[in-house]
Design a protein around this motif. Structure first.
Motif, short mmCIF file in Angstrom:
data_model
loop_
_atom_site.label_atom_id
_atom_site.label_comp_id
_atom_site.label_asym_id
_atom_site.label_seq_id
_atom_site.Cartn_x
_atom_site.Cartn_y
_atom_site.Cartn_z
N ARG A 79 -8.77 52.60 -49.70
CA ARG A 79 -8.47 51.43 -48.58
C ARG A 79 -9.91 51.40 -47.86
N HIS A 80 -9.81 50.28 -47.29
CA HIS A 80 -11.07 50.30 -46.13
C HIS A 80 -10.31 49.82 -44.91
N VAL A 81 -10.72 50.76 -43.99
CA VAL A 81 -9.84 50.60 -42.73
C VAL A 81 -10.96 50.48 -41.51
N LEU A 82 -10.64 49.42 -40.62
CA LEU A 82 -11.50 49.32 -39.65
C LEU A 82 -10.60 48.96 -38.51
N ARG A 83 -10.60 49.75 -36.99
CA ARG A 83 -10.00 49.59 -36.19
C ARG A 83 -8.55 49.42 -36.32
N GLY A 84 -7.99 50.28 -37.31
CA GLY A 84 -6.39 50.49 -37.19
C GLY A 84 -5.97 49.42 -38.39
N ARG A 85 -6.85 48.64 -38.70
CA ARG A 85 -6.25 47.46 -39.76
C ARG A 85 -6.92 47.61 -41.26
N THR B 210 -17.79 58.04 -56.40
CA THR B 210 -17.86 58.35 -54.89
C THR B 210 -18.13 59.66 -54.63
N VAL B 211 -19.19 60.17 -53.72
CA VAL B 211 -19.34 61.38 -53.43
C VAL B 211 -18.92 61.64 -52.02
N PRO B 212 -17.80 62.80 -52.13
CA PRO B 212 -17.13 63.06 -50.76
C PRO B 212 -18.59 63.31 -49.77
N GLY C 231 -4.63 59.17 -51.36
CA GLY C 231 -6.04 59.08 -51.95
C GLY C 231 -7.15 59.24 -50.87
N TRP C 232 -7.64 58.00 -50.54
CA TRP C 232 -8.79 58.13 -49.19
C TRP C 232 -8.88 56.92 -48.74
N ASP C 233 -9.36 56.89 -47.65
CA ASP C 233 -9.83 55.84 -46.78
C ASP C 233 -11.08 55.67 -46.47
N THR C 234 -11.94 54.57 -46.35
CA THR C 234 -13.16 54.49 -45.97
C THR C 234 -13.39 53.24 -44.92
N THR C 235 -14.55 53.10 -44.72
CA THR C 235 -14.83 51.79 -44.00
C THR C 235 -15.94 50.91 -44.41
N ASP C 236 -15.96 49.65 -45.11
CA ASP C 236 -16.90 49.15 -45.77
C ASP C 236 -17.97 48.74 -44.53
#
Ligand SMILES: [Mg+2]
Length: 195
Positions: free
Chosen positions: A11-17, A77-79, A112-117
């Protein structure tokens, strides 16, 4: 850790969205590299954050449910790193190129994992020609307060680092998905933060 064929949620998450959610299949999971497949027709949540090519303030972004396009894509994706490599192929086979998505280092979640674009992207042709994409969107994101000017400097620096390191080809360019893998579903609660 995961085994090939397991399904995880990125997922891409920014400011809780949650702005983007992709259920993907694990191809290979090692501590230093996660390889994941986005199958064509995968149901995803996709961010709509542009109007006439200009980035909107975050409160005007919408998230649309749609499906991933043919013929799928492979993500490396490299952690710990602030980018991900995405491999694209032509609809009927040939390798098309590498997309470098600048993004925050991954944060593990229950599925899984989250990131932010980070808006900025690079496109690298098989010939090695590099195109910087969406530098304007990164500037507009700073203008909207989505990233600080210092963060934007770090985002550009990571892009230059990838070019300096030149991880192409990756060794995955002739890879093909296992035809026995099941199409993932977008799981309930995909938009809950934290997952
Ligand atoms: Mg991007």
């Amino acid at each position: 850790m995961w085994a090939p064929g397991d399904q995880v949620l990125i997922r891409h998450v920014l400011r809780g969205r949650v702005l983007h959610a992709l259920p993907v299949t694990i191809v290979d999971a090692r501590p230093d590299l996660l390889t994941t497949w986005i199958a064509p027709e995968t149901p995803i949540a996709y961010p709509l954050g542009l109007e006439n090519g200009t980035l909107l303030p975050l409160d005007r972004w919408k998230v649309e449910l749609r499906t991933w396009f043919d013929p799928g894509a492979l993500d490396l994706t490299v952690p710990g790193r602030a980018h991900m490599l995405r491999l694209f192929w032509e609809p009927h086979g040939g390798f098309r190129g590498w997309y470098v998505n600048l993004q925050e280092p991954l944060a593990w979640t229950s599925r899984g994992w989250d990131t932010t674009d980070n808006q900025l992207d690079l496109w690298v042709e098989p010939s090695g020609e590099v195109t910087w994409k969406d530098e304007d969107h990164l500037e507009q994101a700073v203008g909207h307060g989505m990233f600080s000017p210092e963060e934007a400097i770090a985002i550009r620096a990571e892009a230059r680092r990838v070019i300096d390191e030149w991880p192409f080809p990756t060794g995955w360019e002739d890879w093909r998905p296992d035809p026995g893998w099941e199409l993932p579903e977008l799981p309930p609660g995909w938009d809950a933060v934290p997952d």
